[in-house]
Structures are given as C-alpha cells and as structure tokens.
Design a protein around this motif. Structure first.
Motif, PDB file in Angstrom:
ATOM      1  N   VAL A  29     -20.670  31.575   8.501  1.00 34.10           N
ATOM      2  CA  VAL A  29     -21.311  32.182   9.671  1.00 34.10           C
ATOM      3  C   VAL A  29     -20.930  31.423  10.930  1.00 34.10           C
ATOM      4  O   VAL A  29     -20.684  32.001  11.982  1.00 34.10           O
ATOM      5  CB  VAL A  29     -22.849  32.216   9.480  1.00 34.10           C
ATOM      6  N   SER A  30     -20.850  30.095  10.826  1.00 35.23           N
ATOM      7  CA  SER A  30     -20.443  29.289  11.978  1.00 35.23           C
ATOM      8  C   SER A  30     -19.060  29.696  12.448  1.00 35.23           C
ATOM      9  O   SER A  30     -18.780  29.742  13.647  1.00 35.23           O
ATOM     10  CB  SER A  30     -20.442  27.798  11.617  1.00 35.23           C
ATOM     11  N   LEU A  31     -18.181  30.000  11.463  1.00 37.08           N
ATOM     12  CA  LEU A  31     -16.819  30.411  11.805  1.00 37.08           C
ATOM     13  C   LEU A  31     -16.838  31.678  12.642  1.00 37.08           C
ATOM     14  O   LEU A  31     -16.111  31.810  13.626  1.00 37.08           O
ATOM     15  CB  LEU A  31     -16.009  30.625  10.523  1.00 37.08           C
ATOM     16  N   PHE A  32     -17.699  32.659  12.252  1.00 39.86           N
ATOM     17  CA  PHE A  32     -17.792  33.910  13.009  1.00 39.86           C
ATOM     18  C   PHE A  32     -18.281  33.639  14.432  1.00 39.86           C
ATOM     19  O   PHE A  32     -17.796  34.219  15.402  1.00 39.86           O
ATOM     20  CB  PHE A  32     -18.751  34.900  12.331  1.00 39.86           C
ATOM     21  N   ASN A  33     -19.264  32.759  14.576  1.00 41.22           N
ATOM     22  CA  ASN A  33     -19.806  32.443  15.908  1.00 41.22           C
ATOM     23  C   ASN A  33     -18.741  31.803  16.784  1.00 41.22           C
ATOM     24  O   ASN A  33     -18.615  32.091  17.957  1.00 41.22           O
ATOM     25  CB  ASN A  33     -21.005  31.494  15.789  1.00 41.22           C
ATOM     26  N   ILE A  34     -17.950  30.899  16.206  1.00 38.54           N
ATOM     27  CA  ILE A  34     -16.917  30.211  16.968  1.00 38.54           C
ATOM     28  C   ILE A  34     -15.815  31.185  17.360  1.00 38.54           C
ATOM     29  O   ILE A  34     -15.278  31.137  18.463  1.00 38.54           O
ATOM     30  CB  ILE A  34     -16.337  29.032  16.160  1.00 38.54           C
ATOM     31  N   ALA A  35     -15.484  32.123  16.461  1.00 40.99           N
ATOM     32  CA  ALA A  35     -14.398  33.063  16.717  1.00 40.99           C
ATOM     33  C   ALA A  35     -14.681  33.963  17.908  1.00 40.99           C
ATOM     34  O   ALA A  35     -13.768  34.457  18.547  1.00 40.99           O
ATOM     35  CB  ALA A  35     -14.136  33.910  15.471  1.00 40.99           C
ATOM     36  N   GLU A  36     -15.953  34.189  18.187  1.00 39.96           N
ATOM     37  CA  GLU A  36     -16.291  35.044  19.324  1.00 39.96           C
ATOM     38  C   GLU A  36     -15.889  34.410  20.643  1.00 39.96           C
ATOM     39  O   GLU A  36     -15.615  35.066  21.622  1.00 39.96           O
ATOM     40  CB  GLU A  36     -17.798  35.322  19.345  1.00 39.96           C
ATOM     41  N   ASN A  37     -15.889  33.084  20.700  1.00 38.29           N
ATOM     42  CA  ASN A  37     -15.546  32.386  21.927  1.00 38.29           C
ATOM     43  C   ASN A  37     -14.672  31.183  21.576  1.00 38.29           C
ATOM     44  O   ASN A  37     -15.141  30.048  21.590  1.00 38.29           O
ATOM     45  CB  ASN A  37     -16.831  31.945  22.640  1.00 38.29           C
ATOM     46  N   PRO A  38     -13.415  31.415  21.180  1.00 39.05           N
ATOM     47  CA  PRO A  38     -12.573  30.333  20.673  1.00 39.05           C
ATOM     48  C   PRO A  38     -12.282  29.296  21.746  1.00 39.05           C
ATOM     49  O   PRO A  38     -11.798  29.615  22.811  1.00 39.05           O
ATOM     50  CB  PRO A  38     -11.284  31.054  20.243  1.00 39.05           C
ATOM     51  N   VAL A  65     -27.752  28.434  12.612  1.00 41.35           N
ATOM     52  CA  VAL A  65     -27.382  29.206  11.417  1.00 41.35           C
ATOM     53  C   VAL A  65     -28.403  29.010  10.305  1.00 41.35           C
ATOM     54  O   VAL A  65     -28.794  29.968   9.618  1.00 41.35           O
ATOM     55  CB  VAL A  65     -25.970  28.801  10.947  1.00 41.35           C
ATOM     56  N   ALA A  66     -28.870  27.773  10.125  1.00 42.72           N
ATOM     57  CA  ALA A  66     -29.872  27.504   9.088  1.00 42.72           C
ATOM     58  C   ALA A  66     -31.174  28.242   9.374  1.00 42.72           C
ATOM     59  O   ALA A  66     -31.804  28.789   8.469  1.00 42.72           O
ATOM     60  CB  ALA A  66     -30.123  25.995   8.999  1.00 42.72           C
ATOM     61  N   LEU A  67     -31.566  28.274  10.631  1.00 42.64           N
ATOM     62  CA  LEU A  67     -32.787  28.994  11.004  1.00 42.64           C
ATOM     63  C   LEU A  67     -32.600  30.496  10.807  1.00 42.64           C
ATOM     64  O   LEU A  67     -33.510  31.194  10.325  1.00 42.64           O
ATOM     65  CB  LEU A  67     -33.140  28.689  12.466  1.00 42.64           C
TER      66      LEU A  67
END
Length: 567
Positions: A29-38, A65-67
């Motif tokens: 999930v962190s990867l998806f969040n980072i990909a939005e704003n590389p 992400v944990a929350l």
C-alpha cells in the motif's frame, strides 16, 4: 489513482496475502501512495510526538497505512472513510505513535497496539473533517467509541459527501449545526432539495451549507428567503452571490436582513438600495455585517445622522469593508494618541468618514519624526485641513510640516483677497484663524452658498457678518438651506439678513419653533418674534422667558426634545 482503483487492489491484496504474508500488505500500500507522487528526496521536516520522539515522513506513512488497515479490515469502516481518517488526522496519529516503540517496525507496532487497545474512532473521524482537537473534544460522544454505533451520523455524513461537500468542510457544519447529523434517513436530502427548488444550483448550495450550516435546521429559513428576494429584486444574480460567498466565513442572514431593512427605513428608496447592493455586494457578503453595525453605532455616537451615514455608503470606495473599518479605527486611535480634543475628533469624523476610512496612516512616532512636529502642532494642521491626512499614509513621502502650512496659507490667503473678504494684509492673520479647512474646501463651501441663489457680493457680505458659516461642510450647508426653505417656510433670501442661521443645527431650529408655536396655540400672549430671535436666544433665556411661562411648558419641551433629537 482513484479511490475505486485502490479499493480493488486492496481487496485483491487482502484475499491473497493472509497469515504471515499479510505483513507485506503495508509495504504494498505504501508503494501505491508513493507512486501517486514520485519523489526521490524528502521535502517534509521531521516532527516530534508528545513525548519527544522524532517522526520521519516514512514513519508517518507507515503509521497511516497501519491505521487504514485497522479501520478498514478490523473495524469494517468504508474504505474512503477509513482512508480519509488515516490520512487527515495528524494530531491523532502523533498521539498514537507516542504510545508505540518507534525503534521497532512501525506498522507492526501500531497493529499490535490496536489489537489490544481499541481507539475512540470519533477522534480521527472528527479531525479528518477539518476540526482541531480543541474543537472536537467537547463534541465527542460520552458513551460511544465506535462509529458504527452512530448510524445516523454516518448516514448524514455520507449524504453531504455524496452531495459534493468536501470532507474537510463537514467538520464546520458539525460544529455549528450538530443536530443535522441526527436526522433520520432521507430527511437531510429532502432539506437540500427544498432549497434547490427555490432556484438555487447545487454548487451554490454546497457553498451556502458550509457558510451557514444552521440553514439546514428546521424548515426553509425565512430570513434567507427574504434576503434572496431583495437581492433578486435589485437585479443581483445568484451566480454573483455565489461568487462572493466565502466558505471560511459564517453568515447570519437575519442580521443581513435587518441591515437591509435599516437602510430602507433610513430613507433609501428602491433605486438607491439597488445601487448600493449592486455596486458593493461584497460589503454585505464579507462576513462584515457585525462590523457595519459597529460602524453605524460609532458614527452615530460622533453625531452623524442616519442620512449622512446612508450617503456615505452610497459613495463607498472600491475596497474591502474590513480594510475600511480598520483604517477608520486606526485614524481614531491616531487622533486620540496625539491628544486631539474630543469635539475636534467628532467634527472630523462627521465631516469626512470616507476619507478617513481610505487612509492607512503611518504610526504617530513615525510622523512626529518625519514632520518635525509635536502633537499639538499636528492637531492644529489636521483641524485646519483634515485632507492633509491623505499625505500621511503608509508608503507616501511625508513633507516637513512647515512646507505644508505655507502651501495651505497661500491658497487660503489668495481666496480671501480675491473675494475681498479681507481688505488688506493686516487682517489676513485674523481671518486665517477663523476659516478652517483648505483653500479648495473653503472655495467649495462658498460656491455651494452661491448656487443656492445668491450673488457673489451677497455671499461675501454674509461671510463678513458671520465668518463661521464657511467652517461647515458642503453637505451640511445644503441640508440647512433646504430645511429653511422647505420646512421652516422662509425664502432663501432671508439668509442675507440672518446668515448666522447656518451656524445652528436643524434640530435646534425645529425644537425652538415647535415650542414657540405650541405656546401660541395654547393662547399664551407672546411677543411677535423673528426667526433670528427664536433660535439665537441661549437655552437658559429661552426656557426662563418662554418655556416656563406655561405650567406644562417644561414637560412639553422635554417631550419635543426627545422626539426631535431621536429622529
């Protein structure tokens, strides 16, 4: 990535990564969040928790992400709601991070903590709606911890979200109109529809609900409808109103309605009211209605009439009312600080409030140094010509006082000599002390009297007999002349024999004549008095000789006084 896309991926991940593999969910999930704003470098500063631990951007993301996992998988909160709560509740997140071991795996630490320590879900929920902890703490339910236990809150929250209102704005609605979130199913949607049926667009309603949440309480708000009718009647389109509404402000439509009615009762005809609203709509929609009432009270206290105040608004400059009000207030503080007498401050505020509200004055200490003058000297210059304040505003180059005084004296001297009001230079010094204001202002007042129907020769004679008449503003002179002709019933030529009439207020003239006529109607034998005799007598003499001559005279005098001065 859209919320729907995230949801599909999240569902796939949750069904394929179970047991020991589920710990890999956070990193995916962190990867998806980072990909939005590389980005390949950090731009966020490291903050600290309440106990002094540092939080890096990476740690914060893992905690979010944990929350999100906990709210979505464990608590079964809708994905969009859970995501909004996890991303937009920084204070709650910092408080949560302060309770776990920051040196260990953040995601695992938070997941383990939440398994044994259920959170009050209303805290991150309210914070994600744009409320600060000090705003939402008093609003937290006393006997509830889980959002699912308040189904009506979630239902009405989703109605507002689906209507198009930003989640970060809904907190303002909850704070100002909490009972809206207790409506039964379908009620809130009907209330929104009721306003749309008045011809209001959805985009207008979105702004309106955020500005004035209380409109959703009870029936369609009658005061708002009346204001809308007045604005529409004056040709103001809904799109213009929407343009000037600010979601950061809170509007009280009942106060705005009262203000519009006040202008109507004060003498504005429909055309004038329409012109005021059309030209200065932002005045009424700047969240400044309370300040307009303060300004009106302020000017009334200084002796302005409602007619003068209404005239001021018709000529209101193209500037924000907040700025105008601030300038006016600072002008008062400035004049007070340089120790100008209260009566002189009153005269200046009554004569030209528009000029004062347009001037952002420098600080008194700055002007003392630039002008090379003490407070008393500055007071004298301002009293002589209040327009000088326009040269003392922020950003202007201030001339030394001696230069300003010389210029003003030269203009006034030329005016007095040209008209023959003074015959030689020996009388100039005395005349300059009598006539207050700039040469241009004195010329304007002179021309005003001439335009009333006099020759220049007649006016010069009137001024020689009563010089103080030129110390009044053009507006005041026009009103006094109009009152003499249309209310008292005297020809304007009467001023040639009694120019001092212009030195008295219209209230004094009206009160004296009303009392004198009442005594005559009571059969009291009175000497035939001219207008000059009736109004020029001192109050003490008039009361002793005439008012007290009748048993009911003192009471009638007081009643008339209250009535006339109240108007």
């Amino acid at each position: 990535m859209t919320h729907f896309g995230k949801f599909i991926i999240f569902k796939w991940v949750s069904s394929n990564f179970v047991g020991s593999n589920k710990t890999r969910l956070s990193s995916i999930v962190s990867l998806f969040n980072i990909a939005e704003n590389p980005r390949f470098y950090s731009t966020k500063r490291i903050v600290q928790t309440e106990n002094g631990q540092s939080i890096s951007p990476v740690s914060r993301t893992e905690a979010q992400v944990a929350l999100l996992e906990y709210l979505y998988f464990t608590r079964n909160i809708q994905f969009t709601d859970a995501e909004n709560m996890s991303k937009n509740s920084p204070h709650f997140l910092e408080k949560l991070l302060a309770k776990v071991d920051m040196d260990a795996d953040i995601a695992q630490s938070i997941t383990r903590f939440l398994c044994f320590h259920p959170i009050n879900e209303f805290e991150p929920f309210f914070e994600s709606l744009g409320l600060k902890p000090h705003d939402y703490n008093p609003l937290l339910p006393r006997d509830l911890m889980f959002l699912c236990d308040d189904s009506l809150l979630l239902e009405n929250y989703h109605v507002l979200c689906n209507y198009g209102i930003a989640r970060s704005k809904i907190g303002k609605i909850y704070k100002e109109a909490t009972e809206v979130f207790g409506y039964d199913y379908g009620v809130l949607a009907l209330k929104l529809k009721a306003y749309e049926e008045l011809g209001l667009s959805q985009s207008f309603m979105i702004k309106l609900v955020v500005c004035s949440p209380y409109l959703l309480i009870g029936e369609v708000n009658a005061d708002f409808i009346k204001v809308l009718e007045i604005l529409r009647k004056q040709g103001v389109e809904i799109s213009r109103i929407e343009e000037h509404l600010s979601e950061k402000s809170s509007y009280d439509w009942s106060k705005l309605l009262s203000l519009l009615n006040l202008f109507g009762h004060a003498g504005y005809n429909e055309e004038q009211l329409g012109g005021l609203i059309s030209q200065h709509l932002e005045i009424f929609l700047e969240d400044s209605v309370d300040r307009i009432y303060l300004l009106i009270g302020f000017l009334l206290k200084f002796g302005s009439t409602m007619n003068q105040i209404c005239s001021m608004f018709l000529q209101f400059p193209q500037m924000k009312f907040e700025e105008f009000f601030s300038n006016l207030r600072n002008c008062f503080l400035f004049l007070n600080e340089i120790r100008m007498e209260a009566r002189e401050i009153q005269n200046i505020f009554c004569s030209d409030p528009l000029m004062l509200g347009s001037c952002r004055l420098k600080k008194p200490n700055t002007l003392r140094l630039a002008l090379h003058a003490a407070d008393k000297r500055m007071c004298e210059v301002i009293q002589e010509n209040p327009q000088v304040l326009k040269k003392w505003v922020m950003g202007s180059k201030v001339e030394r006082l001696q230069n300003l005084i010389l210029k003003s004296r030269m203009l006034k001297t030329k005016f007095l000599l040209d008209l023959g009001i003074v015959d030689d230079s020996n009388e100039i010094g005395k005349a300059l002390k009598v006539f207050r204001g700039s040469g241009a202002k004195i010329q304007e007042r002179f021309d005003c009297i001439v335009e009333a129907g006099f020759s220049r020769k007649d006016v010069c004679g009137m001024i020689k007999a009563s010089p103080q008449i030129l110390n009044q503003t053009k507006d005041v002179l026009e009103k006094k002349i109009d009152f003499l002709v249309n209310n008292v019933g005297y020809p304007v030529s009467y001023l040639i024999t009694f120019p001092s009439y212009l030195n008295y207020t219209t209230q004094r003239v009206q009160l004296r004549l009303a009392m004198y006529n009442w005594l005559k109607n009571q059969g009291k034998s009175l000497p035939m008095l001219s207008l000059s005799s009736v109004i020029s007598l001192s109050d003490k003499t008039f009361i002793n000789e005439y008012v007290n001559s009748h048993p009911r005279g003192p009471q009638i005098w007081q009643d008339l006084k209250k009535e006339i001065y109240a108007e």
